[in-house]
Design an enzyme around this catalytic site. Structure first.
Site: not given
Length: 435
Positions: A21, A32, A38, A42, A80, A274, A417, A425
């Site tokens: 970009r 890969e 991609s 999770c 690799v 990671d 609130y 609070w």
């Protein structure tokens, strides 16, 4: 300029996108070792639990999109095995590619201890889409599932397997589930597991597995557990073993040491995600907390650094959250044990409070714990467990920790609130006032 990126997931492709970009002349090659680019790791437990209908839903961009729309030379099945920093080449089985700038974004691999019988069929880890699809297929017709490890992945998998009707046992070698929480708060997690029919075995260590070709029993120091299916979720290790001869500096756990601009100690080699360290703003030193949020941020900033538009990675405070049946479990900053390891003088304050105005219909109580430095009053961390409103409070607390606020300053925040959403609070502020 030739940019080579090892790893096609969060960190690697975040970097690749920033490069293309911002530099229309860049030649970007991504390598890969698998066949999928991609994707949202999770989300994998929720595919197992059938809340998400397919692993296809987790893929952010296809390989074809990277190739055809963005001009990235996105290669699959390219593992690799060696890097030569002097020649500036990466080497694998049948290929050798030169680079001007290199990013290592190889992620992490689930730990599989060398237990006897670990090669039997029916024993799984869960980190990739192929691993998850294999688990889903293997789970058909199986009923008795044993999960080894009571951390986040173990808990998420336990919930989702219960949701599809499996009988689940969790084995945890420590004295509690979710060891990143204080032990007394973790009792709430154990109670939730038991309430939903999960058998929890604490202070129990796995010794191996028994069966013919397929696992039939998990062997522990306290006996045997009959099992049709086993999931091992005892942690991950950085994928960096192939770098040992490069001269790159490593953290004690094998993660690559990087500076604020994601540079390694070797010129023109960067690392993110990671497989790399993250600077912890409260500990004020490098740490290793592998999460998708960090991988995406580090990857983006690494890409900018590689093209000379670097902005420093500002670090982490250790924020995480998990849904576990009816509970939300969240924490940020340091736990009591971590604070004691750092030798900070500290106090903790704990409260049980409703998430909204008590007179408004259906308030739900949450348990909040704040830690603060007794000499400076700086916030050091917090843990919150409840049914509603936990996510809102943990993000406020994470922001306060990021800016190194004191516990008194937490009281001064101007928070939203209205009775359906909060009390006059906020529960965080009420907890702070109890110190």
């Amino acid at each position: 300029m030739k940019y080579v990126i090892i790893g096609g997931d969060a960190a690697g492709m975040s970097a690749a996108m920033q490069i293309v970009r911002n530099d229309s002349e860049a030649e970007v090659t991504t390598l890969e070792k698998g066949e999928i680019y991609s994707y949202a790791q999770c989300g994998l437990p929720y595919v197992v639990g059938q809340l998400i209908d397919s692993t296809d839903s987790l893929i952010a961009r296809s390989i074809e999109t990277f190739r055809e729309k963005y001009g990235i030379d996105a290669r699959t099945n390219h593992e690799v095995t060696e890097i030569d920093p002097k020649k500036k080449v990466v080497i694998g089985d049948g290929f050798e590619i030169s680079y001007d700038k290199l990013l290592i974004a190889t992620g992490a691999t689930p730990v599989m201890p060398k237990w006897d019988g670990a090669d039997l069929d029916g024993i799984h880890t869960i980190k990739t889409i192929p691993e998850t699809e294999a688990l889903i297929k293997d789970a058909e017709g199986r009923q008795k599932v044993t999960i080894i490890g009571g951390g986040y992945i173990g808990l998420e998998m336990a919930e989702n397997l219960v949701e599809i009707g499996k009988d689940v046992t969790i084995i945890e070698q420590s004295s509690q589930l979710a060891t990143i929480f204080d032990e007394d708060l973790a009792e709430m997690i154990e109670e939730e597991a038991t309430k939903h029919g999960i058998t929890v075995k604490l202070n129990e260590s796995v010794k191996g597995f028994a069966g013919t070709e397929r696992v039939q029993r998990v062997l522990t120091d306290k006996g045997e557990i009959e099992s049709d299916l086993v999931i091992v979720a005892v942690g991950v290790r950085p994928n960096t073993s192939f770098l040992k001869e490069t001269g790159i500096h490593f953290h004690k756990n094998g993660a690559i040491k990087v500076n604020a601009f994601l540079e390694t100690n070797i010129e023109d080699i960067y690392a993110a995600g990671d497989c790399a360290t993250q600077y912890h703003r409260i500990k004020e030193k490098d740490d290793y907390i592998p999460l998708g949020t960090h991988a995406n941020k580090q990857g983006r900033l690494a890409g900018l650094s590689m093209i000379g538009k670097g902005r420093a990675f500002q670090g982490i405070v250790g924020t995480s959250i998990i849904k576990f049946f009816d509970l939300t479990l969240a924490r940020t900053g340091l736990s009591a044990s971590e604070i004691e390891t750092q030798r900070f003088p500290y106090e903790a304050v704990t409260a049980s409070l409703p998430d909204i105005a008590g007179y408004y219909p259906d308030p739900e109580r949450m348990t909040l714990r704040l830690f603060y430095h007794t000499e400076t009053n700086q916030l050091l961390g917090g843990q919150i467990i409840g049914k509603k409103g936990v996510d809102k409070r943990i993000d406020v607390l994470a922001t306060a920790l990021y800016h190194r606020m004191t516990i008194a300053e937490l009281e001064d925040l101007d928070l939203a609130y209205a009775p359906p959403f909060n009390m006059a609070w906020d529960p965080l502020q009420q907890t702070a006032r109890r110190r």
